[in-house]
Design a protein around this motif. Structure first.
Motif, short mmCIF file in Angstrom:
data_model
loop_
_atom_site.label_atom_id
_atom_site.label_comp_id
_atom_site.label_asym_id
_atom_site.label_seq_id
_atom_site.Cartn_x
_atom_site.Cartn_y
_atom_site.Cartn_z
N HIS A 21 7.73 -4.47 2.06
CA HIS A 21 7.26 -5.81 2.35
C HIS A 21 7.02 -6.53 1.02
CE1 HIS A 21 6.36 -5.26 6.71
NE2 HIS A 21 6.28 -3.99 6.34
N LEU A 22 7.38 -7.81 0.98
CA LEU A 22 7.09 -8.65 -0.18
C LEU A 22 5.84 -9.47 0.13
CD1 LEU A 22 7.90 -9.71 -2.97
CD2 LEU A 22 9.27 -11.46 -1.80
N ILE A 23 4.75 -9.20 -0.59
CA ILE A 23 3.49 -9.88 -0.32
C ILE A 23 2.95 -10.46 -1.62
CG2 ILE A 23 2.96 -8.31 1.59
CD1 ILE A 23 0.97 -6.90 -0.24
N PRO A 24 2.08 -11.46 -1.53
CA PRO A 24 1.46 -11.99 -2.76
C PRO A 24 0.58 -10.93 -3.41
CG PRO A 24 1.19 -13.51 -0.92
CD PRO A 24 1.69 -12.23 -0.34
N GLN A 25 0.57 -10.91 -4.71
CA GLN A 25 -0.25 -9.93 -5.42
C GLN A 25 -1.74 -10.17 -5.15
OE1 GLN A 25 0.18 -9.95 -9.71
NE2 GLN A 25 0.18 -7.72 -9.74
N SER A 26 -2.11 -11.41 -4.83
CA SER A 26 -3.52 -11.71 -4.56
C SER A 26 -4.02 -11.10 -3.27
CB SER A 26 -3.73 -13.22 -4.52
OG SER A 26 -2.91 -13.81 -3.50
N ALA A 27 -3.10 -10.67 -2.38
CA ALA A 27 -3.50 -10.06 -1.11
C ALA A 27 -3.97 -8.62 -1.28
CB ALA A 27 -2.35 -10.11 -0.11
N LEU A 28 -3.72 -8.01 -2.42
CA LEU A 28 -4.13 -6.62 -2.64
C LEU A 28 -5.64 -6.53 -2.78
CD1 LEU A 28 -1.43 -5.48 -5.23
CD2 LEU A 28 -1.36 -5.33 -2.74
N THR A 29 -6.21 -5.47 -2.24
CA THR A 29 -7.65 -5.26 -2.31
C THR A 29 -7.94 -3.77 -2.27
OG1 THR A 29 -9.78 -5.86 -1.31
CG2 THR A 29 -7.97 -5.36 0.20
N LEU A 30 -9.18 -3.41 -2.35
CA LEU A 30 -9.62 -2.01 -2.33
C LEU A 30 -10.55 -1.80 -1.14
CD1 LEU A 30 -10.47 -1.50 -6.12
CD2 LEU A 30 -8.38 -0.84 -4.96
N ASN A 31 -10.47 -0.59 -0.56
CA ASN A 31 -11.44 -0.25 0.49
C ASN A 31 -12.65 0.42 -0.14
OD1 ASN A 31 -10.55 2.28 -0.17
ND2 ASN A 31 -9.79 2.81 1.87
N ASP A 32 -13.57 0.88 0.71
CA ASP A 32 -14.81 1.48 0.19
C ASP A 32 -14.56 2.75 -0.60
OD1 ASP A 32 -16.17 -0.57 1.37
OD2 ASP A 32 -16.65 0.54 3.21
N GLU A 33 -13.43 3.44 -0.34
CA GLU A 33 -13.11 4.67 -1.08
C GLU A 33 -12.32 4.39 -2.35
OE1 GLU A 33 -12.63 4.40 2.26
OE2 GLU A 33 -14.50 5.50 2.67
N GLY A 34 -12.04 3.12 -2.62
CA GLY A 34 -11.30 2.77 -3.83
C GLY A 34 -9.80 2.83 -3.69
N ALA A 35 -9.28 3.00 -2.45
CA ALA A 35 -7.84 3.06 -2.24
C ALA A 35 -7.25 1.65 -2.28
CB ALA A 35 -7.51 3.73 -0.91
N LEU A 36 -6.09 1.52 -2.90
CA LEU A 36 -5.42 0.22 -3.00
C LEU A 36 -4.65 -0.05 -1.71
CD1 LEU A 36 -4.62 -2.23 -4.76
CD2 LEU A 36 -2.65 -0.89 -5.52
N GLY A 37 -4.80 -1.27 -1.17
CA GLY A 37 -4.10 -1.61 0.05
C GLY A 37 -4.27 -3.07 0.39
N VAL A 38 -4.04 -3.41 1.66
CA VAL A 38 -4.19 -4.78 2.16
C VAL A 38 -4.95 -4.72 3.46
CG1 VAL A 38 -2.10 -5.68 1.06
CG2 VAL A 38 -1.95 -4.62 3.32
N ARG A 39 -5.63 -5.82 3.75
CA ARG A 39 -6.29 -5.95 5.05
C ARG A 39 -5.32 -6.67 5.98
NH1 ARG A 39 -11.05 -3.80 4.23
NH2 ARG A 39 -12.15 -4.18 2.25
N ILE A 40 -5.16 -6.11 7.17
CA ILE A 40 -4.18 -6.62 8.13
C ILE A 40 -4.88 -6.98 9.42
CG2 ILE A 40 -2.31 -5.27 7.11
CD1 ILE A 40 -2.62 -3.26 9.38
N VAL A 41 -4.18 -7.75 10.25
CA VAL A 41 -4.68 -8.15 11.56
C VAL A 41 -4.27 -7.07 12.55
CG1 VAL A 41 -4.64 -9.91 13.35
CG2 VAL A 41 -4.47 -10.57 10.93
N GLY A 42 -5.25 -6.32 13.06
CA GLY A 42 -4.96 -5.26 14.00
C GLY A 42 -4.91 -5.77 15.43
N ASP A 43 -4.79 -4.83 16.38
CA ASP A 43 -4.76 -5.18 17.80
C ASP A 43 -6.04 -5.89 18.18
OD1 ASP A 43 -2.30 -3.99 17.93
OD2 ASP A 43 -3.09 -2.05 18.63
N GLY A 44 -5.92 -6.97 18.97
CA GLY A 44 -7.09 -7.72 19.39
C GLY A 44 -7.69 -8.56 18.28
N ASP A 45 -6.90 -8.89 17.27
CA ASP A 45 -7.38 -9.67 16.14
C ASP A 45 -8.61 -9.04 15.49
OD1 ASP A 45 -5.36 -11.41 16.52
OD2 ASP A 45 -6.56 -13.03 17.38
#
Length: 420
Positions: free
Chosen positions: A345-369
């Motif tokens: 996937h091609l995404i903006p670099q600004s969309a990258l974030t970290l979770n509470d464990e420090g893993a690099l990823g993105v926040r997405i819209v799951g089932d049921g928003d």
């Protein structure tokens, strides 16, 4: 004049009191609720359960979510690549050394010149080497002339042995019939032994003659090779990286005559980590970008089977054409090696974030928003964004407000086209 600071202090104390000691009542008041509602411990059991349920999911109860902006991304097939930092390296480089001693009698060639294969770099004074070769050839001729005489002596000794054997046989026959004495038989036997000794001596002389010939041939070869070493030639075409030895200088075995490098083809050399080494294969396309922006292309010609003991990396070589010799040995290069394609996937670099464990990823819209977190793998960085892997083929990526929500939080999503 001091009434204003005093009033300011009173206001600050009042605000802090409500924020610290009356926080729940203040929040209820701000939300439009009843600030005078009894606390949980003073309410009826049924009221307490209802209050707990309300506190557990306040946003669901009101039917609203956190406003975010997201876009729908579809995975695409991209050519993956392994990125390395390396350098350019000459295809071949050699330091021409003297194999014998002597004075240089040739004019020096200046560094930077292009020389052809077989061109003389240094010529040494032959001295007495020509005389030594002539002496070795004379010894060879003498040894070859003596060889027929040795053969004749062997033939003569063999004939004498045959004659002595015949006489011995005749003496034995006569002695059995009583026609010859024992003395004659003993004399015939002594003649046979003498003939055999003569044959051994003749054969030894023949072997010595053959050894003399071989020794003379070796002397001729050594003298000839010594003369050949007087001329130091270029083993391949290339550029001189140093001046050749100066006229009149004394060369000793191991002394440097010249240094030659071959720049066409050129090699791009890099070191791949043990995590990416399985993604590199011989013969695949590769390219390089030099520090001056020049780009070159070639194929992988070598991949080390043994890791560097210090860095645990594997040497990779890419051969590129350099017909105009614009590339030089030792330039810094960024090497890109083609690997097996992947869905990304091609995404903006600004969309990258970290979770509470420090893993690099993105926040997405799951089932049921509902907010969900997905770990990603960075594949490639471009001016239009970053190519990432590890996401589903169809996914809604939050690009605004992702840092204000956590997993499980309801969302009010505004969909838009991707920026990239």
């Amino acid at each position: 004049m001091r009434i204003v600071p005093i009033l300011t202090a009173l206001v600050v104390v009042t605000v802090l009191f409500f924020l610290v000691f009356q926080r729940e009542q203040l929040l209820n008041f701000a939300a439009g609720g009843d600030a005078t509602s009894p606390p949980a411990e003073m309410a009826e059991p049924g009221e307490t359960a209802a209050s707990d349920a309300t506190e557990a999911s306040p946003t669901v109860e009101t039917g609203t979510g956190v406003s975010v902006i997201a876009f729908r991304s579809t995975a695409r097939e991209i050519d993956s690549a392994v990125l390395l930092r390396g350098r350019t390296e000459a295809a071949r480089q050699v330091e021409l050394m003297a194999e014998t001693s002597g004075l240089v009698i040739s004019e020096p060639l200046r560094k930077g010149m292009f020389v052809e294969a077989g061109q003389i770099m240094c010529r040494l004074d032959p001295g007495t080497r020509e005389a030594t070769l002539a002496e070795a050839r004379a010894r060879l001729a003498e040894a070859e002339a003596a060889a027929p005489q040795s053969g004749a002596r062997v033939a003569e000794a063999q004939a004498r042995l045959d004659e002595a054997l015949i006489n011995l046989n005749a003496a034995d026959k006569l002695s059995e019939g009583g026609f010859a004495s024992e003395t004659r038989v003993a004399s015939a036997k002594a003649a046979v032994e003498a003939a055999r000794a003569g044959l051994v001596a003749a054969e030894s002389g023949e072997a010595s003659s053959a050894a003399a010939i071989q020794s003379a041939q070796a002397g001729v070869a050594a003298a000839t090779r010594e003369i050949e070493r007087l001329e130091i030639t270029a083993p391949f075409a290339g550029h001189l990286e140093s001046d050749t030895a100066e006229l009149g200088s004394l060369m000793q075995p191991g002394a440097l005559c010249a240094t030659i490098v071959q720049l066409d083809p050129l090699k791009l050399v890099g070191f791949v980590s043990e995590l990416d080494v399985d993604n590199v294969n011989l013969g695949v396309l590769a390219g390089g970008r030099l520090a001056n922006g020049q780009e070159v292309a070639g194929r992988v010609t070598f991949l080390s089977r043994a890791a560097d003991p210090v860095t645990r990396t594997f040497r990779v070589e890419v051969e590129v054409a350099n017909p105009d010799l614009t590339l030089r040995d030792g330039q810094t290069a960024e090497i890109v090696i083609a690997a097996e394609g992947r869905h990304a996937h091609l995404i903006p670099q600004s969309a990258l974030t970290l979770n509470d464990e420090g893993a690099l990823g993105v926040r997405i819209v799951g089932d049921g928003d509902i907010t969900a977190f997905a770990a990603i793998e960075l594949l490639r960085d471009t001016v239009d964004g970053v190519w990432v892997g590890g996401l589903p083929d169809e996914v809604g990526v939050i690009v605004r407000g992702q840092d204000y929500v956590s997993e499980g939080v309801p969302l009010s999503v505004t969909w838009q086209e991707p920026d990239a």
